[in-house]
Every structure is written in C-alpha cells, then in structure tokens.
Motif scaffolding. Structure first.
Motif, short mmCIF file in Angstrom:
data_model
loop_
_atom_site.label_atom_id
_atom_site.label_comp_id
_atom_site.label_asym_id
_atom_site.label_seq_id
_atom_site.Cartn_x
_atom_site.Cartn_y
_atom_site.Cartn_z
N THR B 214 0.83 -1.21 0.00
CA THR B 214 0.00 0.00 0.00
C THR B 214 0.87 1.26 0.00
O THR B 214 0.63 2.19 -0.78
N ARG B 215 1.89 1.26 0.85
CA ARG B 215 2.78 2.42 0.91
C ARG B 215 3.62 2.53 -0.36
O ARG B 215 3.88 3.63 -0.85
N SER B 216 4.02 1.40 -0.92
CA SER B 216 4.81 1.42 -2.15
C SER B 216 3.99 1.98 -3.31
O SER B 216 4.49 2.76 -4.12
N LEU B 217 2.72 1.57 -3.38
CA LEU B 217 1.85 2.09 -4.44
C LEU B 217 1.64 3.59 -4.27
O LEU B 217 1.57 4.34 -5.25
N ALA B 218 1.57 4.04 -3.02
CA ALA B 218 1.35 5.47 -2.77
C ALA B 218 2.59 6.29 -3.13
O ALA B 218 2.48 7.38 -3.71
N SER B 219 3.76 5.77 -2.81
CA SER B 219 4.99 6.55 -3.05
C SER B 219 5.56 6.31 -4.45
O SER B 219 6.40 7.07 -4.92
N GLY B 220 5.14 5.20 -5.07
CA GLY B 220 5.64 4.91 -6.41
C GLY B 220 6.95 4.14 -6.43
O GLY B 220 7.48 3.84 -7.49
N LYS B 221 7.49 3.82 -5.26
CA LYS B 221 8.71 2.99 -5.20
C LYS B 221 8.59 1.96 -4.08
O LYS B 221 7.78 2.11 -3.16
N ILE B 222 9.40 0.92 -4.17
CA ILE B 222 9.30 -0.18 -3.21
C ILE B 222 9.66 0.27 -1.79
O ILE B 222 10.74 0.79 -1.55
N GLU B 223 8.71 0.06 -0.86
CA GLU B 223 8.91 0.39 0.56
C GLU B 223 8.93 -0.91 1.36
O GLU B 223 8.25 -1.87 1.02
N ARG B 224 9.68 -0.92 2.45
CA ARG B 224 9.80 -2.12 3.28
C ARG B 224 8.90 -2.06 4.52
O ARG B 224 8.54 -0.97 4.96
N ASN B 225 8.60 -3.22 5.07
CA ASN B 225 7.95 -3.27 6.38
C ASN B 225 8.99 -3.07 7.47
O ASN B 225 10.12 -3.56 7.35
#
Lengths: 324, 324
Positions: B214-225
């Motif tokens: 969800t956060r990756s889709l929002a920021s446009g780049k891969i985010e980690r947990n």
C-alpha cells in the motif's frame, strides 16, 4: 410421483439460481477412510444447505396465481431457510413453522430471509396440524420438507451434478453416502443416479437412535423413531421415512449406515481442518460414516454429501475443542 | 517477465489438477458491505490455498531432467504446502524452509505432503541465504514464493476464473480485492484481468503495520515493512513487494486497503457463519476490506479473494468466541 423427468425439469428451473457446489477431496481424509473420498460440499449452497434446491423447485413449480398468496413450510431449520430464500427471491410471502429448540442461527436467518416464523414445541405439538390450519386460513401453499415430488426433484439435481462431477474425476463405480432425515435428498439422488450413473448406489446415513430409515430398509417396511429430541444432528431428525421417499429408497438404496454424535462432531472437525468447509453435525453424518464405518462399504470410491453448514458457533467451537 | 501468455499456458498445465474454486455470496454480507460481494473461495483449493496453483505451475514448468532432482521453497506455510503437494503429485522430492513460528498445522501438513522441512528463525536468519545454500548442494530448483514468473502465472489463473465466473453473474465492472503479501497473487490476477476483464481493477489488501505494498503504491517505489513479526495474518507478511510483482501492480492496481487484525478476525467469523468456508486471518483481509472499508471502494460490485484456509483450531475458535 417423483421421477427423473421431474429432476431434469427442476434442473432447468434451478439454472442460474442454485449453485453448482464443488466436489472436494483431501489426501488426509482418503487415508483415514482407507479409500478415495469425494465430498459434495452442499453446505456451500445458497441458504447454507441443499434445501434451497427443493425450496426453489417447489416455489417455482407452483401455479403463478396460487404462488402469489405465498407458501408455508415446517422445518427444523434448513428447509425453512431454503423455502424462505426461494420465496424472497420470487417476491412472495412465506410462513415458516419451526421447533422452538431449533438452533438460534437458523431461526434468525429464516426471519432475515423475510419469513414469518411460527414456533412450536417439538415434543408435544403436531406440526402438520399447525401447518394445515394456517395454510387453509391464508390460502398458502404448503411445501412439505421431503414427501413432495417437486421437493424430491429439486434435491435430486444434486445427484445429476454428482454424476457429472464424478465422471470428470474418472469415477465409474461408487457408493454415494447421503445424510438422511425424511429421505428427500437420498431418494432424489437415488433417482438421478439410477438414470445417469448406474454404477453408483446411495447409502443413507443417520445418527444413532434416530435411524428410522436404516431400520425401515432392513425390515422392508416403514419404522418410526422412538424419540424426536436429544440428537445433536437436529437437521435430520424426522419421525419416519416418507410415504413417497421410502419406496424409492427401498428399490434403489443400499443399507443405511449409523454414526454416533461424537463421530459426527469428529467429522465436523475434520471437514474444518482438511476441506476448509463448515458442516453442521447432521450434515456431517455421511462423512462420519465414510471415515469411521468404512467396513460397511464395498466400493473403492465413496462420494459423500455434506448437506448443510448451519451450525451455531458454540457447537462448532465444541467440535474443534474436542476433536480439532 | 510474467505475461498473459504465461498465465494461459499455466492454465493448460493446471487443468485437471487444480480446482476451479466457486464464487460464493450471501445477502447478509452484501448488506454489511453496502454493495454486491462475490467471494472467490480459494481456501477450497488443493492444499488449502491459492499457492497450489503457483506451485503446480512452477514444478510443471521445470525442465524434466532438472525436476527429477527436486525443488526447494521457503514460505510461512501456504507456499510450502502448495509446492510440497505439487512435488508429491509429480513424484519428486521437496525441501521446504519454514519459519519456526509458522502455525503448527502448516508445518505438520507440509511434512505430511512428503516434504523435508527445515525450520529457521524469522527475526534473525536470512531465508534466501539458507535456500541458496541447500539449493546449490543438492541440485534443487528454488521456487520463490512470489517473485518468479512461473509462480505469478499460476496464481494468475485465479484471475482468468474470476473473469469467467463474474461474467456468468453478469458483472462487467468491479474492484477485485486480493490479500497481498509479496504480490504474486495480486499481480497475477491483475495481468489476467487486464486481458480478460478490462472493467475490473485489482485492489491489494494488507494487515495494519505490514502494509508495504500500500505504501509502495502510494509513493511509487518499493517500501519495506519495519517488522516481520507480530501479525495474526502471518501468511501474507513479507519484507517488501517483489521486483517483478511491484511494477505490474504499479501499472495495473488501484490503491491498497489496510485492515486491522480484529477486522480480519471478524471477517473470519462472518465467512464461517455466512459462507460456510474456513478462512485464515491473512486470507480474510480482502473480505475484511470490503466489509469494513467500503468507503475506500468505488464500484457497485466487489469481488473478494479469500486466499487461504490453513488456520489452527485455537485461532479459529478465538475468532468465533470474539466475533461469532
């Protein structure tokens, strides 16, 4: 009389309304049963049991002018929900007469399906009498739970699906174990299989102490249950086999198989862990028969109908705590 | 790269082996959700989750000479069971690397499917490293849980079925809510729907605090947990979206939807009472999203995937006691 022609006609009326439930399996259950098991998950049917098929078949089969006045049914719960939902989907009123000790979930769901629920005392009142009176007063059409050709025809559509799905699995010979109360589902499936899968034979399954069909098949004449209360398998407790259903079973079915309440609960727990389906105790008696009474079966493959899943959370929790 | 051609090819390899799971519904759930809900009951798949599709697709897609040496996989449990069962059905050995805190039932089932299970500490050990080492030593083919085109293609067959089944229901536009860990199922379904049902859009669903996609889709780049432990939705906790899956989701999926653990458990209880299916918390996040976060959806119809049903009895009992 119920016939294969009526079952085929019911299938056409049910198309697009009833669900074609899946045929499930698990290598873990095969191992316990000592043979191949295929499980017709009729608990996934609309209203949570096969009874929607008979309810839809009957409601859709009534003369339209008469149908508008509404329908009435008496039931321990699953027939109630099946008829109520079928009536709701037809836009007609329904009155359901239920025993006062029926599972809370079944009573609540029947009301939620728009039915007027009338409760009665299972031990002391005669539901047929109550039904006949209300039916006459309001012009309602009585839909009997099993001893009614249109209902048997609806339940029989389960058998047509079993024949098709088993063929896809390459099965040519099998015993088909079916939970049996009044015999509507068993006799309907037996008629369907006679026509479409002659290598298949129905084996009615019942709970201990409520084995009227098993005893009737053994003696060749209709036998009654001594009591109508005290089984956890409430969905399939009826006074005796039907006048229409029993001759069909006598002609086509093999011997009955009887299971204990604990075996039914154990089957509920195994259906949870191995098949991921919710089955009520009465709906699990055929699975219990295949798992724990395999010595009474002959065929390499047993096809089992899990006929309903309308179980209260506390009963389900008990099954998991004791046998999960 | 994964593609619709690979998904169509995977469907051909899966035919007769994977189950075409049913699309279920309940008027009670429609009422809670405030829209029409259709539930793709992938918990009824072989091995108890959609992971059997990816496992079968990958095992059947390996060069036969190499396949004989066996396969290796790492997984919190469902991928393990899917690969182990696919390997067993192909008659080849499998080694499964599992976190030591995985549900007991998943570990036991993976072993029962004939796999050699190697346990590791989820917080302190690197499962990729362990996998690579064993893989090199024994000539095993590593089957990654999501970032592998053959696996994505297998999961994507779920999307082809959804398109067919929704069309039978007359649905032309819908949001398709999918539980999302690494994104194999979400991205596979998104690719399948792009080709076969352009009016459908995937919405990945995740548990609170493990909302990397969800956060990756929002920021446009891969985010980690931030953490990898502490969710009841263990099946869909992964470090981050995949390098193959994320670009697909970025191109095709709508915003993610995040649910709490309690909402997931409530969805487990409602799937029990209303659909008669057994869903694990991680497999219930999309159902929870549709039921309790409908304000984040746009379409009249939501199609929900319940992706797995491998839940321990005590967790299920807790869900029923708290929310049943």
């Amino acid at each position: 009389m119920a016939s294969i022609e009526m079952i085929v006609a019911a299938r056409a009326r049910l198309r697009g309304h009833a669900r074609r439930t899946p045929l499930l399996s698990s290598p873990f259950l095969d191992e316990i049963a000592g043979r191949r098991l295929l499980v017709k998950a009729e608990c996934l049917q609309h209203s949570g049991s096969f009874k929607f098929r008979g309810g839809w078949s009957a409601v859709s089969g009534i003369d339209p002018e008469l149908r508008k006045k509404g329908v009435i049914a008496f039931s321990s719960g699953n027939h109630a929900q099946g008829v109520a939902l079928a009536a709701l989907m037809h836009g007609i009123p329904s009155v359901i007469i239920m025993p006062s000790d029926a599972p809370k979930l079944k009573i609540a769901n029947t009301r939620a399906f728009g039915a007027e629920v009338v409760l009665y005392d299972r031990a002391n009142e005669d539901r047929d009498e109550i039904g006949a009176k209300l039916s006459a007063e309001r012009g309602l059409t009585l839909i009997k739970p099993f001893d009614e050709p249109l209902v048997i025809a609806g339940q029989g559509t389960t058998g047509l699906e079993i024949a098709e799905q088993a063929e896809e699995e390459g099965v040519k010979n099998a015993e088909v174990l079916v939970p049996c109360g009044g015999g509507g589902l068993s006799s309907g499936i037996a008629l369907a299989l006679e026509a479409s899968a002659p290598g298949f034979r129905v084996r009615p399954c019942e709970p201990e102490n409520f084995d009227d069909t098993t005893r009737s098949l053994a003696s060749g004449k209709i036998e009654r249950n001594a009591s109508l209360t005290g089984s956890i398998c409430d969905a399939i407790v009826t006074p005796q086999p039907g006048n229409i259903t029993f001759p069909i079973l006598k002609r086509l079915a093999g011997q009955g198989v009887v299971v204990t309440d604990d075996e039914a609960l154990r089957a509920v727990a195994l259906a949870f862990s191995r098949l991921k389906i919710v089955v009520e105790p009465g709906g699990a008696v055929a699975l219990a028969a295949a798992l724990f009474h395999g010595d009474q079966l002959d065929s390499d493959t047993a096809i089992v109908v899990t006929s309903g899943g309308n179980i209260d959370a506390d009963v389900f929790t008990t099954a998991l705590e004791r046998f999960g």
